[in-house]
Design a protein around this motif. Structure first.
Motif, PDB file in Angstrom:
ATOM      1  N   PHE A   1      78.006  25.266   0.529  1.00  0.00           N
ATOM      2  CA  PHE A   1      77.025  24.967  -0.528  1.00  0.00           C
ATOM      3  C   PHE A   1      77.795  24.327  -1.683  1.00  0.00           C
ATOM      4  N   SER A   2      77.559  23.051  -1.888  1.00  0.00           N
ATOM      5  CA  SER A   2      78.289  22.301  -2.906  1.00  0.00           C
ATOM      6  C   SER A   2      77.533  22.320  -4.230  1.00  0.00           C
ATOM      7  N   ALA A   3      78.240  22.732  -5.282  1.00  0.00           N
ATOM      8  CA  ALA A   3      77.675  22.685  -6.636  1.00  0.00           C
ATOM      9  C   ALA A   3      78.141  21.445  -7.381  1.00  0.00           C
ATOM     10  N   SER A   4      78.812  20.546  -6.673  1.00  0.00           N
ATOM     11  CA  SER A   4      79.338  19.325  -7.291  1.00  0.00           C
ATOM     12  C   SER A   4      78.280  18.230  -7.286  1.00  0.00           C
ATOM     13  N   ASN A   5      78.431  17.308  -8.219  1.00  0.00           N
ATOM     14  CA  ASN A   5      77.529  16.159  -8.263  1.00  0.00           C
ATOM     15  C   ASN A   5      78.005  15.031  -7.351  1.00  0.00           C
ATOM     16  N   VAL A   6      79.184  15.207  -6.761  1.00  0.00           N
ATOM     17  CA  VAL A   6      79.768  14.199  -5.867  1.00  0.00           C
ATOM     18  C   VAL A   6      79.610  14.676  -4.433  1.00  0.00           C
ATOM     19  N   THR A   7      79.271  13.756  -3.531  1.00  0.00           N
ATOM     20  CA  THR A   7      79.074  14.143  -2.140  1.00  0.00           C
ATOM     21  C   THR A   7      80.371  14.664  -1.522  1.00  0.00           C
ATOM     22  N   LYS A   8      80.233  15.689  -0.727  1.00  0.00           N
ATOM     23  CA  LYS A   8      81.385  16.316  -0.077  1.00  0.00           C
ATOM     24  C   LYS A   8      81.210  16.363   1.439  1.00  0.00           C
ATOM     25  N   ASN A   9      80.346  15.499   1.969  1.00  0.00           N
ATOM     26  CA  ASN A   9      80.055  15.625   3.399  1.00  0.00           C
ATOM     27  C   ASN A   9      81.232  15.249   4.309  1.00  0.00           C
ATOM     28  N   ASN A  10      82.308  14.712   3.722  1.00  0.00           N
ATOM     29  CA  ASN A  10      83.493  14.448   4.538  1.00  0.00           C
ATOM     30  C   ASN A  10      84.144  15.741   5.014  1.00  0.00           C
ATOM     31  N   LEU A  11      83.799  16.857   4.373  1.00  0.00           N
ATOM     32  CA  LEU A  11      84.301  18.149   4.850  1.00  0.00           C
ATOM     33  C   LEU A  11      83.905  18.422   6.293  1.00  0.00           C
ATOM     34  N   LEU A  12      82.781  17.912   6.705  1.00  0.00           N
ATOM     35  CA  LEU A  12      82.269  18.190   8.042  1.00  0.00           C
ATOM     36  C   LEU A  12      83.121  17.563   9.132  1.00  0.00           C
ATOM     37  N   LEU A  13      83.970  16.591   8.765  1.00  0.00           N
ATOM     38  CA  LEU A  13      84.799  15.913   9.753  1.00  0.00           C
ATOM     39  C   LEU A  13      86.255  16.370   9.712  1.00  0.00           C
ATOM     40  N   GLU A  14      86.567  17.305   8.835  1.00  0.00           N
ATOM     41  CA  GLU A  14      87.948  17.760   8.711  1.00  0.00           C
ATOM     42  C   GLU A  14      88.381  18.554   9.944  1.00  0.00           C
ATOM     43  N   ASP A  15      89.632  18.355  10.365  1.00  0.00           N
ATOM     44  CA  ASP A  15      90.164  19.092  11.510  1.00  0.00           C
ATOM     45  C   ASP A  15      90.178  20.596  11.260  1.00  0.00           C
ATOM     46  N   THR A  16      90.253  20.997  10.007  1.00  0.00           N
ATOM     47  CA  THR A  16      90.271  22.422   9.679  1.00  0.00           C
ATOM     48  C   THR A  16      89.016  23.124  10.175  1.00  0.00           C
ATOM     49  N   PHE A  17      87.908  22.392  10.221  1.00  0.00           N
ATOM     50  CA  PHE A  17      86.628  23.006  10.591  1.00  0.00           C
ATOM     51  C   PHE A  17      86.093  22.496  11.930  1.00  0.00           C
ATOM     52  N   LYS A  18      86.943  21.841  12.723  1.00  0.00           N
ATOM     53  CA  LYS A  18      86.465  21.289  13.996  1.00  0.00           C
ATOM     54  C   LYS A  18      86.147  22.368  15.024  1.00  0.00           C
ATOM     55  N   GLY A  19      86.656  23.576  14.805  1.00  0.00           N
ATOM     56  CA  GLY A  19      86.391  24.651  15.751  1.00  0.00           C
ATOM     57  C   GLY A  19      85.139  25.456  15.459  1.00  0.00           C
ATOM     58  N   ILE A  20      84.388  25.085  14.428  1.00  0.00           N
ATOM     59  CA  ILE A  20      83.186  25.840  14.058  1.00  0.00           C
ATOM     60  C   ILE A  20      82.024  25.413  14.948  1.00  0.00           C
ATOM     61  N   GLU A  21      81.358  26.377  15.545  1.00  0.00           N
ATOM     62  CA  GLU A  21      80.247  26.062  16.444  1.00  0.00           C
ATOM     63  C   GLU A  21      79.021  25.569  15.669  1.00  0.00           C
ATOM     64  N   ARG A  22      78.615  26.286  14.640  1.00  0.00           N
ATOM     65  CA  ARG A  22      77.445  25.915  13.842  1.00  0.00           C
ATOM     66  C   ARG A  22      77.906  25.653  12.410  1.00  0.00           C
ATOM     67  N   LEU A  23      77.798  24.394  11.967  1.00  0.00           N
ATOM     68  CA  LEU A  23      78.351  23.960  10.689  1.00  0.00           C
ATOM     69  C   LEU A  23      77.256  23.285   9.869  1.00  0.00           C
ATOM     70  N   LEU A  24      77.171  23.634   8.580  1.00  0.00           N
ATOM     71  CA  LEU A  24      76.118  23.090   7.713  1.00  0.00           C
ATOM     72  C   LEU A  24      76.661  22.866   6.314  1.00  0.00           C
ATOM     73  N   LEU A  25      76.287  21.746   5.711  1.00  0.00           N
ATOM     74  CA  LEU A  25      76.634  21.448   4.318  1.00  0.00           C
ATOM     75  C   LEU A  25      75.348  21.224   3.542  1.00  0.00           C
ATOM     76  N   VAL A  26      75.212  21.933   2.428  1.00  0.00           N
ATOM     77  CA  VAL A  26      74.071  21.763   1.524  1.00  0.00           C
ATOM     78  C   VAL A  26      74.616  21.206   0.211  1.00  0.00           C
ATOM     79  N   GLU A  27      74.136  20.031  -0.186  1.00  0.00           N
ATOM     80  CA  GLU A  27      74.631  19.428  -1.421  1.00  0.00           C
ATOM     81  C   GLU A  27      73.503  18.694  -2.149  1.00  0.00           C
ATOM     82  N   LYS A  28      73.777  18.340  -3.398  1.00  0.00           N
ATOM     83  CA  LYS A  28      72.785  17.637  -4.211  1.00  0.00           C
ATOM     84  C   LYS A  28      72.514  16.260  -3.630  1.00  0.00           C
ATOM     85  N   THR A  29      71.228  15.943  -3.540  1.00  0.00           N
ATOM     86  CA  THR A  29      70.821  14.631  -3.054  1.00  0.00           C
ATOM     87  C   THR A  29      69.735  14.090  -3.984  1.00  0.00           C
ATOM     88  N   TYR A  30      69.857  12.832  -4.336  1.00  0.00           N
ATOM     89  CA  TYR A  30      68.891  12.224  -5.248  1.00  0.00           C
ATOM     90  C   TYR A  30      67.994  11.286  -4.450  1.00  0.00           C
TER      91      TYR A  30
END
Length: 615
Positions: free
Chosen positions: A128-157
Motif C-alpha cells: 500500500f503506497s502512500a507516495s504520490n509517485v508510482t511504485k509499480n516497478n516493485l512488482l517486477l523486482e527479483d526480491t518479490f518474484k517468489g510471491i504467489e499472490r502479489l498486489l500493489l495499491v497506489e494513488k491513481t488520478y
C-alpha cells in the motif's frame, strides 16, 4: 512510534472515536486501506510492515485501523534490520498462507526485504503506497518474484477527475508480454473476497519453455526414448509433464545428464548433480527420482508427493535344496515325530492286547511291528484278530494309515518335481544379521551417509557392510556372484537387474530402505509451483500415476511380470521324472539295506554266542 521488533498483539475491545476519527476526513486513497482491511482481509491474521518515514496523518490513521482490528497481527518496522528480524521469526510467520503480509510505505521498502532470509516467502503480499509517485516497478523486482499472490495499491488520478485521487490496484504477470496490469479501482463490491483481491498471476505460462535439470538414467521414471532421437525422454515424468503442459501451456527442455554425473547431494558446502543445477538457478526444476527430505526442503521448494517408493535390495535366489531330501519334505519334522510316537504307542497297545488273549493273535513284538507297518505302506492285512474289540482297534489304525499315506503320496509328487528352496532373506534385519555384504553405485545419493549415521542398529550395520563402487558393473557383479545385496531405487533396481543383467534367478527383498514420498524440486521460493502441485494432485487422484508406472515398467519387464516371478519358483513345465528327482528313493533303499545288513550281522553274532554257550 513504530515497533522496531516483532510483537504479537491480541485484539482488545476499544471504544470508537479514537485515532484518525477525531481528525479531519482523510483522502479517499487512504480510506481504501480501511476498506481492504475491514472487507476482504477482515478476520485474517496479518503482518504489517510500516515505513518510519510515513507522514504523521497517515501514521495516525493506520494506527487507528490496527486498534480496531478483530484479528491478531504483527507490527514490523521497515527501518529495522531485515536479516536480524527474519532469523528470530518462526517459519509459520515467514511463509505460507497462514497470514497476509501488508506493507504500508512512503519510501522504497526494498532494503528491508532484500536483507531477509530465504525462508521469508508469504503467499499473500500487499503493498500500500502512500507516495504520490508510482511504485509499480516493485512488482517486477527479483526480491518479490517468489510471491504467489502479489498486489500493489497506489494513488491513481483519473482523467475525468484529475484533482481527486483514487486507489489503483496493480499486479504483475511474469509470463505475459505486458507484465504489469491494472486489475481495477478499489471498490467494496468488486473486491469482496480475498480471492477477488489477490488474483491468480499464473493462469497460463504462455508457451514458456522450462529448463529442467534431469538425467536420462532413471527407469521407469525418466530415460532416453526408444523411438525418438537423442535428447527426447520417455517415462512416467514425461507423461506427467505432457499432461500438465496441455493445460498450463508450457514447453520443457531436458538435460540428458548433469555435468558432474552426480545425482544430487549436499557435499562440501554446495549442492551437486541435478539439485546443484537447480540451486544455482541454471535450471527451473528437476523431475527425477527424489524423495522428500528435511535437508532438501530447506534449500528447495518441494512439490506435493506423486508416489511412494524406497531403495530396493536385490539378491540372488538361494540354490534349491538337494533333491534327495524330497522324500521327507512332504511332512514337517514335527509331523514325522508325531507319526513315530504314534507308531510306538500303537505297537505297545497291540502287544499288550495280544498278551492278554488266551491264544495270542500275533505272538510277540517281533511279529506285531511288521503287521502294523503293512498298513503304513498300503499293503493288505492277511488276517484279522478274532476278538471284535481288537478288530475295531486294528480297523481304526488302518483308516489312520490310509489318510496319512494318501497325504504323503500327494505331497511327494509335488516335491519330487518342484525344487524346494530355503527361506529367503526378506527384511533389513535378516540382511544385517547375515554374512552378506551390500553394494551400491556411488553416484551422489544420500543413502551411504544416512546408513552409516543411522540410529537404527540394523541400518547402521548395513552401512558398515556397504561397499561403494564407481560404476554400475562394479556394484552389480558382487551381487551376481552371490556375496552382496545390491542397493538401488526399487523400480530402477528391478529393471537394471532383470533386463540389463538378465539375472532371472534374482529377487527383490520385501522390505525397502528409506521408503519416502517422491516429488519434484523447484528453486527456492518459486511463485508458480502451486500450479504444478494442483496438476500433480489431479493426476494422483485420477489414478494415472499408478497406471503410468505400471505401463512404463512393463515396457521393460513385460506384462504380468510380478505374477510370472511368483510362479517361477512354484511351477515348472510338465517333465518326466529323472534319476535326480528320485534320489531320495534310492537313498532310503540304500539305508534300508544297510540297516538289514546290520540286523543280519547282529543275528549271526547272537547265534554264534548261543552255540558257544551250548557247547
Amino acid at each position: 512510534m513504530l515497533l522496531s521488533s516483532l510483537l504479537w498483539l491480541s485484539v482488545l475491545p476499544f471504544a470508537p472515536g479514537t485515532g484518525a476519527q477525531n481528525r479531519d476526513t482523510p483522502e479517499s486513497h487512504l480510506v481504501s486501506l480501511r476498506g481492504i482491511l475491514e472487507g476482504p482481509l477482515a478476520g485474517w491474521k496479518a503482518v504489517f510492515y510500516l515505513d518510519p518515514s510515513l507522514e504523521a496523518p497517515v501514521w495516525e490513521y493506520v494506527r487507528g485501523l490496527l486498534v480496531g482490528r478483530n484479528a491478531s497481527y504483527v507490527l514490523v518496522d521497515l527501518g529495522s534490520d531485515g536479516a536480524l528480524w527474519s532469523e528470530e521469526q518462526p517459519k509459520e510467520l515467514l511463509r505460507g498462507n497462514f497470514m497476509v503480509h501488508v506493507v504500508v510505505f512512503q519510501n522504497d521498502p526494498r532494503p528491508f526485504f532484500e536483507a531477509v532470509s530465504l525462508q521469508w516467502n508469504p503467499q499473500y503480499l500487499l503493498f500500500f503506497s502512500a507516495s504520490n509517485v508510482t511504485k509499480n516497478n516493485l512488482l517486477l523486482e527479483d526480491t518479490f518474484k517468489g510471491i504467489e499472490r502479489l498486489l500493489l495499491v497506489e494513488k491513481t488520478y483519473l482523467t475525468s477527475s484529475a484533482s481527486r485521487p483514487v486507489s489503483g490496484m496493480f499486479t504483475s504477470f511474469p509470463f505475459e508480454e505486458r507484465k504489469i496490469k491494472s486489475i481495477g479501482i478499489w471498490s467494496n463490491t468488486k473486491f469482496a473476497s480475498k480471492e477477488d483481491l489477490f488474483v491468480d498471476r499464473f493462469e497460463s505460462f504462455r508457451g514458456y519453455e522450462f529448463q529442467l535439470g534431469t538425467w536420462f538414467d532413471d527407469f521407469p521414471y525418466l530415460h532416453q526414448s526408444k523411438t525418438k532421437p537423442e535428447g527426447y525422454g520417455d517415462g512416467v515424468e514425461v507423461e506427467m509433464l505432457d499432461a500438465m503442459a496441455r493445460v498450463l501451456d508450457f514447453k520443457y527442455n531436458f538435460t540428458t545428464e548433469p555435468p558432474d554425473l552426480k545425482w544430487g547431494a549436499f557435499e562440501n558446502g554446495s549442492w551437486t548433480g541435478m539439485l546443484g543445477m537447480v540451486h544455482r538457478e541454471e535450471k527451473n526444476f528437476t523431475v527425477n527420482y527424489f524423495v522428500i527430505t528435511g535437508e532438501r526442503v530447506d534449500a528447495f521448494d518441494a512439490s506435493v508427493s506423486y508416489w511412494m517408493e524406497g531403495f530396493g535390495m536385490s539378491m540372488l535366489s538361494p540354490p534349491p535344496l538337494p533333491k534327495w531330501r524330497g522324500t521327507y519334505y512332504s511332512f514337517t519334522p514335527f509331523v514325522w515325530l508325531s507319526l513315530a510316537v504314534t507308531f510306538v504307542l500303537v505297537l505297545i497297545i497291540i502287544s499288550i492286547q495280544d498278551m492278554l488273549q488266551p491264544e495270542p493273535f500275533l505272538g510277540g513284538v517281533g511279529s506285531t511291528w511288521p503287521y502294523l507297518l503293512r498298513a503304513m505302506f498300503n499293503n493288505s492285512i492277511p488276517r484279522l484278530p478274532k476278538a471284535h474289540w481288537q478288530r475295531l482297534f486294528v480297523g481304526s489304525w488302518w483308516l489312520y494309515c490310509f489318510i496319512v499315506t494318501t497325504a504323503y503320496t500327494a505331497n511327494l509328487i509335488a516335491f519330487l518335481t518342484i525344487p524346494v528352496f530355503p527361506g529367503r532373506i526378506q527384511t533389513v534385519q535378516q540382511l544385517a544379521e547375515s554374512d552378506y555384504r551390500v553394494s551400491m553405485f556411488d553416484y551422489g545419493e544420500f543413502v551411504p551417509g544416512a546408513l552409516k549415521s543411522s540410529r537404527d542398529p540394523y541400518y547402521r550395520a548395513l552401512g558398515e557392510k556397504l561397499d561403494l563402487y564407481p560404476t554400475y558393473d562394479g556394484s552389480v557383479h558382487p551381487m551376481l556372484e552371490g556375496t552382496h545385496a545390491y542397493i538401488e531405487s526399487y523400480s530402477y533396481n528391478r529393471i537394471l537387474i532383470f533386463v540389463d543383467y538378465e539375472a532371472d534367478n534374482s529377487y527383490m527383498l520385501r522390505e525397502q530402505l528409506y521408503p519416502g514420498h517422491l516429488c519434484w524440486y523447484f528453486q527456492k521460493n518459486t511463485a508458480w509451483k502451486y500450479k504444478f502441485d494442483h496438476g500433480i494432485r489431479r493426476l494422483v487422484e485420477s489414478g494415472l500415476i499408478a497406471h503410468w508406472i505400471k505401463v512404463k515398467t512393463e515396457d521393460f519387464l513385460g506384462r504380468d511380470f510380478e505374477r510370472r516371478q511368483q510362479l517361477q519358483d512354484k511351477e515348472r513345465l510338465n517333465q518326466a521324472l529323472s534319476l535326480e528327482h528320485l534320489q531320495g528313493v534310492f537313498f532310503i533303499l540304500a539305508m534300508s539295506w544297510a540297516a538289514g545288513v546290520l540286523v543280519f550281522a547282529g543275528e549271526v553274532l547272537r547265534h554264534r554266542c548261543l552255540l558257544q554257550e551250548l557247547e
